[in-house]
Design a protein around this motif. Structure first.
Motif: not given
Length: 55
Positions: A34-46
């Motif tokens: 119940s705890q946020i342990t990680q945030i991932e941001k995956i960007e796509k360039h078109r």
């Protein structure tokens, strides 16, 4: 479900910042116990495909 008041405001700001700076892609939040342990941001360039003219 964890109430909003138990989430660190710094974590909330990171999530909001990730969303605001993303044009195309994914923001993935990982939770353990119940705890946020990680945030991932995956960007796509078109890029548009430019066709070469036939000779």
């Amino acid at each position: 479900m964890v109430s909003k008041s138990t989430i660190d405001p710094e974590v909330i700001e990171k999530i909001i910042s990730s969303l605001e700076t993303l044009d195309f892609g994914t923001v993935q939040i990982t939770v353990h116990d119940s705890q946020i342990t990680q945030i991932e941001k995956i960007e796509k360039h078109r890029f548009s495909l430019k066709r070469k003219e036939s000779k």
